[in-house]
Motif scaffolding. Sequence first.
Motif, PDB file in Angstrom:
ATOM      1  N   ASP A  33     -27.628  58.838  69.721  1.00  0.00           N
ATOM      2  CA  ASP A  33     -26.363  59.371  69.204  1.00  0.00           C
ATOM      3  C   ASP A  33     -25.497  58.239  68.684  1.00  0.00           C
ATOM      4  O   ASP A  33     -24.737  57.625  69.421  1.00  0.00           O
ATOM      5  N   PRO A  34     -25.596  57.983  67.385  1.00  0.00           N
ATOM      6  CA  PRO A  34     -24.816  56.883  66.825  1.00  0.00           C
ATOM      7  C   PRO A  34     -23.339  57.246  66.667  1.00  0.00           C
ATOM      8  O   PRO A  34     -22.519  56.377  66.411  1.00  0.00           O
ATOM      9  N   LEU A  35     -23.005  58.535  66.807  1.00  0.00           N
ATOM     10  CA  LEU A  35     -21.635  58.990  66.549  1.00  0.00           C
ATOM     11  C   LEU A  35     -21.094  59.793  67.746  1.00  0.00           C
ATOM     12  O   LEU A  35     -20.758  60.973  67.607  1.00  0.00           O
ATOM     13  N   PRO A  36     -20.977  59.147  68.911  1.00  0.00           N
ATOM     14  CA  PRO A  36     -20.630  59.898  70.130  1.00  0.00           C
ATOM     15  C   PRO A  36     -19.233  60.510  70.117  1.00  0.00           C
ATOM     16  O   PRO A  36     -18.996  61.475  70.858  1.00  0.00           O
ATOM     17  N   SER A  37     -18.310  59.993  69.317  1.00  0.00           N
ATOM     18  CA  SER A  37     -16.957  60.575  69.298  1.00  0.00           C
ATOM     19  C   SER A  37     -16.821  61.722  68.312  1.00  0.00           C
ATOM     20  O   SER A  37     -15.726  62.262  68.133  1.00  0.00           O
ATOM     21  N   TRP A  38     -17.922  62.067  67.652  1.00  0.00           N
ATOM     22  CA  TRP A  38     -17.911  63.198  66.735  1.00  0.00           C
ATOM     23  C   TRP A  38     -18.463  64.431  67.467  1.00  0.00           C
ATOM     24  O   TRP A  38     -19.495  64.347  68.130  1.00  0.00           O
ATOM     25  N   ASN A  39     -17.772  65.556  67.351  1.00  0.00           N
ATOM     26  CA  ASN A  39     -18.338  66.802  67.860  1.00  0.00           C
ATOM     27  C   ASN A  39     -19.545  67.189  67.012  1.00  0.00           C
ATOM     28  O   ASN A  39     -19.696  66.725  65.875  1.00  0.00           O
ATOM     29  N   ASP A  40     -20.401  68.035  67.605  1.00  0.00           N
ATOM     30  CA  ASP A  40     -21.612  68.439  66.871  1.00  0.00           C
ATOM     31  C   ASP A  40     -21.305  69.558  65.881  1.00  0.00           C
ATOM     32  O   ASP A  40     -21.856  70.649  65.960  1.00  0.00           O
ATOM     33  N   THR A  41     -20.428  69.265  64.961  1.00  0.00           N
ATOM     34  CA  THR A  41     -20.022  70.233  63.939  1.00  0.00           C
ATOM     35  C   THR A  41     -20.578  69.786  62.584  1.00  0.00           C
ATOM     36  O   THR A  41     -21.294  68.786  62.495  1.00  0.00           O
ATOM     37  N   ALA A  42     -20.211  70.522  61.550  1.00  0.00           N
ATOM     38  CA  ALA A  42     -20.819  70.285  60.234  1.00  0.00           C
ATOM     39  C   ALA A  42     -20.669  68.852  59.694  1.00  0.00           C
ATOM     40  O   ALA A  42     -21.644  68.295  59.168  1.00  0.00           O
ATOM     41  N   PRO A  43     -19.490  68.216  59.796  1.00  0.00           N
ATOM     42  CA  PRO A  43     -19.370  66.873  59.190  1.00  0.00           C
ATOM     43  C   PRO A  43     -20.357  65.867  59.768  1.00  0.00           C
ATOM     44  O   PRO A  43     -20.983  65.109  59.022  1.00  0.00           O
ATOM     45  N   LYS A  44     -20.510  65.862  61.099  1.00  0.00           N
ATOM     46  CA  LYS A  44     -21.460  64.928  61.711  1.00  0.00           C
ATOM     47  C   LYS A  44     -22.877  65.187  61.195  1.00  0.00           C
ATOM     48  O   LYS A  44     -23.597  64.247  60.831  1.00  0.00           O
ATOM     49  N   ALA A  45     -23.243  66.460  61.137  1.00  0.00           N
ATOM     50  CA  ALA A  45     -24.584  66.802  60.638  1.00  0.00           C
ATOM     51  C   ALA A  45     -24.759  66.350  59.188  1.00  0.00           C
ATOM     52  O   ALA A  45     -25.823  65.848  58.804  1.00  0.00           O
TER      53      ALA A  45
END
Lengths: 337, 337
Positions: A33-45
């Motif tokens: 998980d390179p982006l742990p402060s991002w929720n698993d929503t569309a932008p992270k994906a």
Amino acid sequence: MLAKYDLPELIRRVILAAAAALLVAPLALAQTDPLPSWNDTAPKAAIVAFVEKVTKEGSPEFIPEHERIAVFDNDGTLWTEHPMYTQLAFALDRVKALAPDHPEWKDTQPFKAVLEGDMKTLAASGEKGLLELIMTTHAGMTSDDFQKVVTDWLATARDPKFKRPYTELVYQPMIELLAYLRANDFKTFIVSGGGIEFVRPWAEKVYGIPPEQVVGSSIKTEFRMRDDTPTLYRLPQVNFIDDKAGKPVGINEHIGRRPIAAFGNSDGDLEMLQWTTMGGAPARFGMLVHHTDAEREYAYDRESEFGRLDKALDAAAITGWTVVDMKADWKQIFREK
Amino acid sequence: MLAKYDLPELIRRVILAAAAALLVAPLALAQTDPLPSWNDTAPKAAIVAFVEKVTKEGSPEFIPEHERIAVFDNDGTLWTEHPMYTQLAFALDRVKALAPDHPEWKDTQPFKAVLEGDMKTLAASGEKGLLELIMTTHAGMTSDDFQKVVTDWLATARDPKFKRPYTELVYQPMIELLAYLRANDFKTFIVSGGGIEFVRPWAEKVYGIPPEQVVGSSIKTEFRMRDDTPTLYRLPQVNFIDDKAGKPVGINEHIGRRPIAAFGNSDGDLEMLQWTTMGGAPARFGMLVHHTDAEREYAYDRESEFGRLDKALDAAAITGWTVVDMKADWKQIFREK
């Protein structure tokens, strides 16, 4: 290629393979998980999908490392820009610091307004007043001296709402994004409407972005020999405004190739996102940070005085740029202390 | 730190150490002579001594990697600048190529002189005439189009004396020097009086220097949406002249920190060498390429029309800059085909 009984070579290969396996394993783990402060929503994906497709060798959308240029606006995209641009807070503090040497400012606008904390009159002085403020506080010294003034100010200045140093009010999810892109061999640049020499003294420490990868607005400087010491002297003249249609120009001047990813938060970033994503290579990425979190930070867009997001928000709907809803998409806003 | 009986960890360490030794050995061999086209004279020794002292950890003159910025002039320092700057040869050829669409040029100076090959009249048109020539041939198109024009021209144009493509008339010793510095974690930049967009299209392939590490003179560009395609349009207005006292200004604007090494060949590089070497960090390096080889290339200095080396040569004697005598110090001038 390998002689049948070339034992030393065989041993060398086995050792190298073992070492490679040992070295790669922890890296692969760290990247889960390179982006742990991002929720698993569309932008992270969307971010992860973009990075994976441009870095996958053999893919039709593969982009070689040296073309992986990513550009980031600063104010409102990497750090807080409310209640006013940090650079403006710096200029106001500089006027107060310099006032003892300028008794005439007590009766001269826009300095009088600054000294009296009269923001309304200051705003009424308009672009002309602000420009005078910037020139007075940013010019008339060498580049080295200005760098020191900025560094000293940032060490003690505090944001009025969060009571923290400004360089701590940078967005943790964006810090992770910068690191994630660099881990995938992107070169990350700041392209700021703010002053290039205001951002450079701290961008390397805070964002991992070296001075040569900062693009911004600038005033003119002049080479002067002072005794036998060469200096660059800052003149009270605008050199370049790196905002709106100026951003693609600044990008071309400094970087000389078109970015493949651009990150902004306001109408000042519209042309930068257009330049990056419309036409050119097959895979491009545009993203807008939408300030929607009045509780943890600020909520503003179409009517805002700083960082207005209006035309660019309309454009995002048409062009398919990713819009980050800070409240919904970010687990954490600011970086750890 | 290591538990007494942690055997797997011990094995892992042994394997890594063995692998490291195997990997490093061939590199060390390859580095026995990083500058094979340089004779074993003073300049080569000075370069190697400088690189060794700034890269030696723990040494008082050690400089961390991110501060190892080296700047190189282009015309006369990295490639041949006689009998005229290559960019001028380009402009003259462009006038000839565009002439069919401009019948009026037959009777208009400085175009008439160019079309008639009358270099004397062209020279007499002075700076104004040359500027008109540059604007006519370098502006009025997009940046992308200009890049293509430059690339196409370089593919077919030949130097009049050596009958070779211009990009082959780069100095082999300097190519080795660039590679040697990069192998020691220097970041290498071009800082050219020539046009930034004239150098960028080929600098990466020829010198290993990416577009974002090219600084140069420029004309103004403007962002324009053409239907739904964003373009940068080149305007016939000077933006920045990256020569003489402009070089430190260009370095500061683009790089944002002071180089630790500078390489030039003419009075146009004087201020760049001063800015780099006078004041600041303890270890700095300045070098001038002196064209002394009329047989293999050209011999010129104080009286030359292109690349005059006069004031800078006097300054070198005082400041201790290294002066390369091309005839005596270089085994080979141009790179292999």
